[in-house]
Design a protein around this motif. Sequence first.
Motif, PDB file in Angstrom:
ATOM      1  N   SER A  78       0.887  -1.218   0.067  1.00  0.00           N
ATOM      2  CA  SER A  78      -0.044   0.108  -0.053  1.00  0.00           C
ATOM      3  C   SER A  78       0.995   1.213  -0.106  1.00  0.00           C
ATOM      4  O   SER A  78       1.803   1.328   0.886  1.00  0.00           O
ATOM      5  CB  SER A  78      -1.148  -0.048   1.235  1.00  0.00           C
ATOM      6  N   GLU A 100      -0.527   2.647   8.362  1.00  0.00           N
ATOM      7  CA  GLU A 100      -1.627   2.693   9.073  1.00  0.00           C
ATOM      8  C   GLU A 100      -1.442   2.022  10.464  1.00  0.00           C
ATOM      9  O   GLU A 100      -0.467   1.745  10.683  1.00  0.00           O
ATOM     10  CB  GLU A 100      -2.705   1.644   8.453  1.00  0.00           C
ATOM     11  N   ARG A 186      -7.916   0.660   1.243  1.00  0.00           N
ATOM     12  CA  ARG A 186      -7.492   1.861   0.964  1.00  0.00           C
ATOM     13  C   ARG A 186      -8.695   2.714   0.260  1.00  0.00           C
ATOM     14  O   ARG A 186      -8.976   3.791   0.671  1.00  0.00           O
ATOM     15  CB  ARG A 186      -6.394   1.717  -0.210  1.00  0.00           C
ATOM     16  N   THR A 232      -3.329  11.406  -0.292  1.00  0.00           N
ATOM     17  CA  THR A 232      -2.458  10.442  -0.793  1.00  0.00           C
ATOM     18  C   THR A 232      -1.891  10.973  -2.205  1.00  0.00           C
ATOM     19  O   THR A 232      -2.434  11.713  -2.720  1.00  0.00           O
ATOM     20  CB  THR A 232      -3.515   9.097  -1.171  1.00  0.00           C
ATOM     21  N   VAL A 246      -5.157  -1.330   3.971  1.00  0.00           N
ATOM     22  CA  VAL A 246      -4.167  -0.244   4.731  1.00  0.00           C
ATOM     23  C   VAL A 246      -3.251  -0.778   5.817  1.00  0.00           C
ATOM     24  O   VAL A 246      -3.943  -1.498   6.899  1.00  0.00           O
ATOM     25  CB  VAL A 246      -5.247   0.848   5.067  1.00  0.00           C
TER      26      VAL A 246
END
Length: 774
Positions: A78, A100, A186, A232, A246
């Motif tokens: 990710s 995360e 995500r 992002t 995530v």
Amino acid sequence: MPSVLPPDNRSARRPLRALALVPIVAALLLGGALPASAVEEPEHWPLSEPGEPPADAPESPGADDPGGDGEQPSAEGSEPDGADPGAPAPSSDPEAPLPEESVPAEPGESAPEAPEESDSEAPEGAEPLGEDTAAQSLQAAASGAGPFADVPANHQFAAEIAWLAGTRVTTGYADGTFRPKSAVTREAMAAFLERFDTGVPLPPQTFSPFTDVGTGHKFFSEIIWLSANGITTGYADGRFSPGGAVERQAMAAFLYRAAGKPAFTAPATPSFTDVPRSHQFYREVEWLASTGVTTGYKDGTFKPNASVERQAMAAFLSRFERKYYGGKASAATAPSPGALSVSSRTTSSLTLAWPAVSGAAKYRLAWSRARGGELASTVETTGTAQLVSGLRPDLDYFVTLTALNGSGKAIGTAAKLTAHTTALAPVSVATFNVAASKPATSPWVLWKERRQAVWERVNSRHPDVIALQEASFNPVTASGDPGTGHPVGVNTRFYGDVVRGFKSAGGTSYKLTNEYPWNCANAWNPADPSSGGTKRCQYVNNGASLDVRIAYNPDTVTMVSQGSRILGGENPSGWAFDKEMERYLAYAVFEQKATGKRFFFATLHLHPSDTAKREAHAKAARTLIDELNTAKLPVVLTGDFNTNHWTSGGNDYTRIVGSFTNNGYKNVMGTRPASYTRQDTGLRTAYVGRANCNSFNGFAKQYALASSGSSNIAKCWNDSFRQVTNVGNNLDYILVKGVSRVPVWETMLNIDNSGTVQGAAPSDHVMLRAEILL
């Protein structure tokens, strides 16, 4: 001709929101189910969050649930979203997942013992939202069962999950479950954060910065919001990987960026054994730990690559809210009402007042974004009014007031109130060189063949005020062809024909601040009668400004005053106007109807080839604005400065635009190569669209990348048509002075991700638009 941009249907859009950092005085945990007496029938939210029902539970009809819950992130992980300048060098894995995190138990919380390997820190995730799930959840809460069937009252994160449901950031699955241990994807993260936040609306979008997120994607608007806020940037190959899980390190980065990348110096000694100083997201993880949003695992690890669960997300967001938006109460003075009520409100505060209660020694005031009062902030006071500041705009706060006797026991029934903070009211301003009356020789296109496209471009956004350049004062026929003679009437001039097609959202026609073509004794005919019929102008300042004009939306702003000033001397040559020397500053003072606030708006069109004249006129304009703006109002200066942003020599940005930016003005576009930055102290710059593309294009149908080596003036910078935050090599500008925030900036260029212009090119310049908060 169909519109090439979607209408600005602001009332139908979900808000684009911005996170602000505001300290709080107190944040207390007030768990418990919603009392039956307080249950309100909620509005149905036809939202959906990523997630998927278990295989043995078929999806209920109408559930918006993207498939592929079991989809794993790509080999790259990710996304790293690009390490911030000054951050530790990224690891050898260039696509290391964004941080995360799972949420550690809150200090003092009697969390059940959990194995070190379990994510006892934070539940989280996003899920599909059934339309009637909110009602089901509140009914369950009223019965004492909690909002979700799979989150019992003794669940470690019951209060946090109830808070998430109470704020309507989530409504759970259609089967009444929350699925606390499911991983957050995500796309789910985008949905959670977008719903969690608040601010100004996101302009309509026609392109996606990601190759794997089309405009028809279920969570297109939420993912675009995440990108537009700089939270992002996606992967280097152009993907967003919406179905990827995530990770905890990604969550740290997401929240750090959502908070506006606050200044933070990471400690020399790592807080976690598995996040060394060399870790790509060391700063972000340490920042998250410093806020108390995470404390890590009992074994001293952070587990940066572990997936974030839905229960962890609930804990993360609730702690983030209490840390930064819990609100601060202070004594206030307000008239005594007959019941608990809102005495006054702003975008960030509520003044609450109530009548004195017989026998009360003090009062406990509690407020929360959650309907059930979960995780409320409280204050006790002996007075009958409190100012609660540090709140967020355009949100409901659920307030409870309890009168207490001398022993601290409640007197009677608590009073309840739903109080709403004021919505932000940005002013939309624009500038557009429309090239009206240009000849048909290549590459110019006749005005009559472009005017519909110009009208549609402006009407796709309905700016409150728009500056126009090259809106000729020469006569025009109804068909859009050049006219002859000196006809009387605004619609017989090119600038009148330009504005004739501008409409407000309600269909009201725009108005010009000044309709006269000439600053002569006869404003419609430059011939001086006293000269025996010879064509000479007897100069009189009628506020005319040749081809520089200002138009406004009378539905949203009121014009207070207007005028013009010559920048290069008063027409010494009579009829033979030297347009290259006679450059005008057009200006007006407007009052925003929504707020009653006033601002000074000005525009100019500087010389196209003579740097010395441009510089002299820029300095003259700055001096004139200072003289004219006697009330010291916020200033918006727009126009075609004929000054490239990044080249030197003949087109010198430092000498011309710097004349303003070195004297208190701010170029709202920022600078390249750094991405856009915060424009304020309390609200993030929320959206920057296509700013990396040049504002001058010469009617091009195809944009090129800056690295192409082409001499084509139609270019987009940073080597990506998807990149939206760096700044192009512009000729056109919007500068502000004394403006508190500029949350939206747009280069109104409609190109796809290959650089192809969609629809007709309205002009050889691109309309620029910004939203400002006064």
